[in-house]
Design an enzyme around this catalytic site. Structure first.
Site, mmCIF file in Angstrom:
data_model
loop_
_atom_site.group_PDB
_atom_site.id
_atom_site.type_symbol
_atom_site.label_atom_id
_atom_site.label_comp_id
_atom_site.label_asym_id
_atom_site.label_seq_id
_atom_site.Cartn_x
_atom_site.Cartn_y
_atom_site.Cartn_z
ATOM 1 N N LYS A 1 -22.486 27.545 -39.605
ATOM 2 C CA LYS A 1 -21.509 27.597 -40.703
ATOM 3 C C LYS A 1 -21.725 28.812 -41.598
ATOM 4 O O LYS A 1 -20.791 29.512 -41.933
ATOM 5 C CB LYS A 1 -21.604 26.347 -41.589
ATOM 6 C CG LYS A 1 -21.241 25.046 -40.915
ATOM 7 C CD LYS A 1 -21.262 23.893 -41.909
ATOM 8 C CE LYS A 1 -22.646 23.599 -42.479
ATOM 9 N NZ LYS A 1 -23.600 23.029 -41.516
ATOM 10 N N ARG B 1 -19.279 17.306 -48.000
ATOM 11 C CA ARG B 1 -20.173 16.678 -47.024
ATOM 12 C C ARG B 1 -20.077 15.156 -47.088
ATOM 13 O O ARG B 1 -20.796 14.481 -46.355
ATOM 14 C CB ARG B 1 -21.620 17.071 -47.343
ATOM 15 C CG ARG B 1 -22.146 18.241 -46.521
ATOM 16 C CD ARG B 1 -23.511 18.558 -47.092
ATOM 17 N NE ARG B 1 -24.428 19.172 -46.190
ATOM 18 C CZ ARG B 1 -24.717 20.473 -46.215
ATOM 19 N NH1 ARG B 1 -24.084 21.285 -47.010
ATOM 20 N NH2 ARG B 1 -25.639 20.953 -45.414
ATOM 21 N N ARG C 1 -34.620 29.894 -37.066
ATOM 22 C CA ARG C 1 -33.705 30.428 -38.073
ATOM 23 C C ARG C 1 -34.459 31.127 -39.211
ATOM 24 O O ARG C 1 -35.441 30.621 -39.721
ATOM 25 C CB ARG C 1 -32.891 29.264 -38.646
ATOM 26 C CG ARG C 1 -31.850 29.710 -39.605
ATOM 27 C CD ARG C 1 -30.800 28.675 -39.705
ATOM 28 N NE ARG C 1 -31.125 27.679 -40.716
ATOM 29 C CZ ARG C 1 -30.215 26.815 -41.156
ATOM 30 N NH1 ARG C 1 -28.998 26.817 -40.682
ATOM 31 N NH2 ARG C 1 -30.564 25.930 -42.073
ATOM 32 N N ARG D 1 -36.578 28.501 -44.160
ATOM 33 C CA ARG D 1 -36.255 27.546 -45.214
ATOM 34 C C ARG D 1 -37.210 26.362 -45.182
ATOM 35 O O ARG D 1 -37.608 25.911 -44.121
ATOM 36 C CB ARG D 1 -34.814 27.046 -45.033
ATOM 37 C CG ARG D 1 -33.799 27.995 -45.571
ATOM 38 C CD ARG D 1 -32.410 27.636 -45.144
ATOM 39 N NE ARG D 1 -32.095 26.204 -45.273
ATOM 40 C CZ ARG D 1 -30.851 25.724 -45.216
ATOM 41 N NH1 ARG D 1 -29.838 26.557 -45.056
ATOM 42 N NH2 ARG D 1 -30.622 24.447 -45.321
ATOM 43 N N ARG E 1 -31.849 15.718 -41.839
ATOM 44 C CA ARG E 1 -30.543 16.354 -42.095
ATOM 45 C C ARG E 1 -29.533 15.968 -41.020
ATOM 46 O O ARG E 1 -28.363 15.779 -41.298
ATOM 47 C CB ARG E 1 -30.720 17.881 -42.178
ATOM 48 C CG ARG E 1 -31.372 18.301 -43.494
ATOM 49 C CD ARG E 1 -31.971 19.675 -43.398
ATOM 50 N NE ARG E 1 -30.994 20.712 -43.183
ATOM 51 C CZ ARG E 1 -31.262 21.896 -42.639
ATOM 52 N NH1 ARG E 1 -32.481 22.173 -42.243
ATOM 53 N NH2 ARG E 1 -30.326 22.795 -42.519
#
Ligand code: AMP
Length: 217
Positions: free
Chosen positions: A13, A88, A127, A160, A171
């Site tokens: 996203k 969300r 990531r 992160r 998540r």
């Protein structure tokens, strides 16, 4: 033009939203980035949101909707927005609809970037996020030109804190329980588009650009 981009964590996203916002000259509004900015700046909002972010839980609707409403009032949001990571939950989607309708606008399209759980787990480990501008890279699918350095602003990349295995798992669970109901919500509104997110970022972007063109035509 108001576009909602949603999908599981790791769907791409953030990467897609940055590119689309540039291409279509729309404001890029990412609630996750806004929370992380508040965390770094040690604001009251950042302190209230911190434990949720670290655990991979959703920040309560009341706080998130308040943050988003303030952002919608900023001048650059008047011409259109790519919403990245908002809404969300169903109450967030309803609040967004109400706010846009009050301004004589509405969500033009809600694009679901679909990625299966196994691929999410593969992706999030590799990531890297810019510590300054929030740009997202990936070791395999979207590497920076120089290791560890942001291609956009030259600052250091970091992983992160919510990309740990336990937080990633949480998540994903939160996404399936609380965010996936948005698929039916936007389907019922007749504005849902599904995009296969398990391809190269360029292919996903091309699909999304076509969707945007169709909406603005
Ligand atoms: P993201 O960068 O979009 O993955 O968001 C990172 C974290 O910020 C999420 O795991 C949540 O803790 C919080 N967050 C971001 N957007 C929202 C939202 N719309 N509602 C609730 N929490 C959010």
């Amino acid at each position: 033009m108001y576009i909602v981009l949603f999908g599981p964590p790791g769907a791409g996203k953030g990467t897609q939203a940055v590119r689309l916002a540039q291409a279509a000259r729309l404001a890029h509004v990412a609630t996750g980035d806004m929370f992380r900015d508040n965390l770094r700046a040690r604001t009251a909002l950042g302190q209230r949101a911190e434990s949720y972010l670290t655990k991979g839980e959703l920040v309560p609707d009341e706080l998130t909707i308040g943050l988003l409403m303030d952002r919608l009032d900023q001048p650059d949001a008047a011409a259109g927005v790519i919403f990245d990571g908002f809404p969300r939950t169903i109450p967030q989607a309803q609040a967004l609809d109400r706010a846009l309708h009050a301004r004589g606008k509405g969500v033009g399209v809600a694009a679901l970037i679909e990625v299966a759980n196994a691929e999410v787990l593969r992706r999030l480990g590799g990531r890297w996020t810019c510590s300054d501008c929030g740009m997202v890279f990936h070791e395999r699918t979207n590497p920076p030109e120089r290791d560890g350095i942001c291609q956009r602003c030259g600052k250091l990349l970091m992983q992160r804190s919510d990309d740990t295995p336990a937080a990633i798992e949480n998540r994903l669970r939160v996404y399936r329980q609380q965010t996936e109901p948005l698929v039916a919500f936007y389907e019922a509104a007749g504005i849902l588009t599904r995009v296969d997110g398990e391809r190269e970022p360029e292919a996903v972007q091309a699909d999304l650009l076509r969707v945007l063109e169709a909406v603005s035509a």
